[in-house]
Scaffold this motif. Structure first.
Motif, PDB file in Angstrom:
ATOM      1  N   LYS A  68       5.893  -2.968   4.492  1.00  0.00           N
ATOM      2  CA  LYS A  68       7.126  -2.817   5.281  1.00  0.00           C
ATOM      3  C   LYS A  68       7.126  -1.494   6.038  1.00  0.00           C
ATOM      4  O   LYS A  68       7.616  -1.415   7.154  1.00  0.00           O
ATOM      5  N   GLU A  69       6.578  -0.474   5.416  1.00  0.00           N
ATOM      6  CA  GLU A  69       6.507   0.848   6.053  1.00  0.00           C
ATOM      7  C   GLU A  69       5.294   0.936   6.974  1.00  0.00           C
ATOM      8  O   GLU A  69       5.386   1.417   8.095  1.00  0.00           O
ATOM      9  N   LYS A  70       4.145   0.479   6.463  1.00  0.00           N
ATOM     10  CA  LYS A  70       2.893   0.614   7.199  1.00  0.00           C
ATOM     11  C   LYS A  70       2.770  -0.394   8.337  1.00  0.00           C
ATOM     12  O   LYS A  70       1.972  -0.215   9.253  1.00  0.00           O
ATOM     13  N   LYS A  71       3.523  -1.502   8.245  1.00  0.00           N
ATOM     14  CA  LYS A  71       3.464  -2.589   9.232  1.00  0.00           C
ATOM     15  C   LYS A  71       2.111  -3.293   9.223  1.00  0.00           C
ATOM     16  O   LYS A  71       1.670  -3.862  10.209  1.00  0.00           O
TER      17      LYS A  71
ATOM     18  N   SER B  59       2.631  -9.134   5.320  1.00  0.00           N
ATOM     19  CA  SER B  59       2.607  -7.808   5.942  1.00  0.00           C
ATOM     20  C   SER B  59       2.850  -7.870   7.452  1.00  0.00           C
ATOM     21  O   SER B  59       3.231  -6.869   8.059  1.00  0.00           O
ATOM     22  N   LEU B  60       2.647  -9.025   8.053  1.00  0.00           N
ATOM     23  CA  LEU B  60       2.853  -9.193   9.495  1.00  0.00           C
ATOM     24  C   LEU B  60       4.211  -9.806   9.809  1.00  0.00           C
ATOM     25  O   LEU B  60       4.647  -9.816  10.958  1.00  0.00           O
ATOM     26  N   TYR B  61       4.848 -10.324   8.776  1.00  0.00           N
ATOM     27  CA  TYR B  61       6.100 -11.048   8.944  1.00  0.00           C
ATOM     28  C   TYR B  61       7.249 -10.146   9.409  1.00  0.00           C
ATOM     29  O   TYR B  61       8.062 -10.540  10.249  1.00  0.00           O
TER      30      TYR B  61
ATOM     31  N   LYS C 140     -14.337 -12.222   0.737  1.00  0.00           N
ATOM     32  CA  LYS C 140     -13.541 -11.644  -0.336  1.00  0.00           C
ATOM     33  C   LYS C 140     -12.129 -11.451   0.205  1.00  0.00           C
ATOM     34  O   LYS C 140     -11.921 -10.719   1.179  1.00  0.00           O
ATOM     35  N   ILE C 141     -11.153 -12.115  -0.415  1.00  0.00           N
ATOM     36  CA  ILE C 141      -9.747 -11.998  -0.020  1.00  0.00           C
ATOM     37  C   ILE C 141      -8.936 -11.708  -1.281  1.00  0.00           C
ATOM     38  O   ILE C 141      -8.697 -12.598  -2.097  1.00  0.00           O
ATOM     39  N   HIS C 142      -8.528 -10.472  -1.441  1.00  0.00           N
ATOM     40  CA  HIS C 142      -7.734 -10.104  -2.616  1.00  0.00           C
ATOM     41  C   HIS C 142      -6.316 -10.664  -2.490  1.00  0.00           C
ATOM     42  O   HIS C 142      -5.816 -10.832  -1.385  1.00  0.00           O
ATOM     43  N   PRO C 143      -5.658 -10.917  -3.621  1.00  0.00           N
ATOM     44  CA  PRO C 143      -4.276 -11.393  -3.560  1.00  0.00           C
ATOM     45  C   PRO C 143      -3.311 -10.282  -3.142  1.00  0.00           C
ATOM     46  O   PRO C 143      -3.606  -9.096  -3.300  1.00  0.00           O
ATOM     47  N   CYS C 144      -2.159 -10.696  -2.622  1.00  0.00           N
ATOM     48  CA  CYS C 144      -1.074  -9.762  -2.309  1.00  0.00           C
ATOM     49  C   CYS C 144      -0.646  -9.077  -3.602  1.00  0.00           C
ATOM     50  O   CYS C 144      -0.561  -9.716  -4.651  1.00  0.00           O
ATOM     51  N   LEU C 145      -0.379  -7.780  -3.529  1.00  0.00           N
ATOM     52  CA  LEU C 145       0.041  -7.006  -4.692  1.00  0.00           C
ATOM     53  C   LEU C 145       1.560  -7.015  -4.886  1.00  0.00           C
ATOM     54  O   LEU C 145       2.052  -6.568  -5.916  1.00  0.00           O
ATOM     55  N   GLY C 146       2.282  -7.485  -3.892  1.00  0.00           N
ATOM     56  CA  GLY C 146       3.737  -7.458  -3.967  1.00  0.00           C
ATOM     57  C   GLY C 146       4.290  -6.050  -3.953  1.00  0.00           C
ATOM     58  O   GLY C 146       5.391  -5.782  -4.435  1.00  0.00           O
ATOM     59  N   CYS C 147       3.546  -5.122  -3.387  1.00  0.00           N
ATOM     60  CA  CYS C 147       3.917  -3.704  -3.439  1.00  0.00           C
ATOM     61  C   CYS C 147       4.975  -3.323  -2.403  1.00  0.00           C
ATOM     62  O   CYS C 147       5.603  -2.273  -2.523  1.00  0.00           O
ATOM     63  N   GLU C 148       5.140  -4.173  -1.379  1.00  0.00           N
ATOM     64  CA  GLU C 148       6.109  -3.940  -0.297  1.00  0.00           C
ATOM     65  C   GLU C 148       5.781  -2.732   0.584  1.00  0.00           C
ATOM     66  O   GLU C 148       6.568  -2.365   1.445  1.00  0.00           O
ATOM     67  N   LYS C 149       4.622  -2.104   0.384  1.00  0.00           N
ATOM     68  CA  LYS C 149       4.241  -0.953   1.215  1.00  0.00           C
ATOM     69  C   LYS C 149       3.978  -1.363   2.664  1.00  0.00           C
ATOM     70  O   LYS C 149       4.037  -0.540   3.568  1.00  0.00           O
TER      71      LYS C 149
END
Length: 184
Positions: free
Chosen positions: A54-57, A103-105, A43-52
């Protein structure tokens, strides 16, 4: 030194898996440790585009299999990543996986690894599939060790593509030379 093979096909033992495993087999024969992961059944959910992230790394989505798989990617030295060609591109499941690596970028957490792109098509479209995978690898600052394109539709058809199998073996040999240099 470890090589991770990742198949983005929904067919656990389909043509993409066969071609990725051919590269891994060549690495194993040369004394290099490998591991194979199939996204089939994951199960691999799509990216939400939430940008969170960036903070959480890290990706904030936790109720799927992405975390477990990306941990293996982060541990490997070489990633052999393959996809069947769906409408001239990677499978949707693999695209979800790739999108989540955003998220790793931010901190270049995958930079410095080596990568191989593998694509299988029924009759056309593998070039664009390889381009998408190579775009992912390039964005994350992987060094490319090449690509393999093969032809197959029904399970096992890839075994009739002598050129693709030959290219897979050649890339496997290249990985072995890279990871286990000979000292004379």
């Amino acid at each position: 030194m470890k090589v991770l093979g990742l198949s983005g096909s929904m067919r656990r033992n389909g043509n993409t898996a066969i071609l990725v495993r051919e590269i891994l087999r060549r690495c194993e024969d040369g004394g290099v440790k490998t591991e194979f992961v199939s996204l089939a059944g994951m199960k691999i959910h799509p990216c939400l585009g939430c940008e969170k992230c960036k903070e959480k790394k890290w990706c904030i989505i936790e109720n799927d299999d992405w975390n477990e798989i990306i941990a293996k990617v982060m541990e490997c030295d070489v990633l052999v990543i393959g996809s069947p060609t769906y409408y001239y591109d990677v499978s949707g499941h693999l695209k979800n996986f790739i999108d989540r690596t955003y998220s790793l970028y931010h901190d270049r957490k995958l930079a410095g690894k080596k990568g191989v792109a593998v694509a299988v098509h029924a009759n056309k479209g593998a070039s664009r599939t390889v381009q998408t995978i190579e775009g992912f690898l390039s964005t994350h600052e992987f060094s490319s060790l090449g690509s393999v394109k093969g032809t197959g539709y029904h399970e096992g058809d890839i075994l009739n593509d002598d050129e693709a199998l030959k290219r897979a073996r050649k890339i496997g040999d290249r990985i072995v030379r890279l990871l286990k240099p000979h000292h004379d």
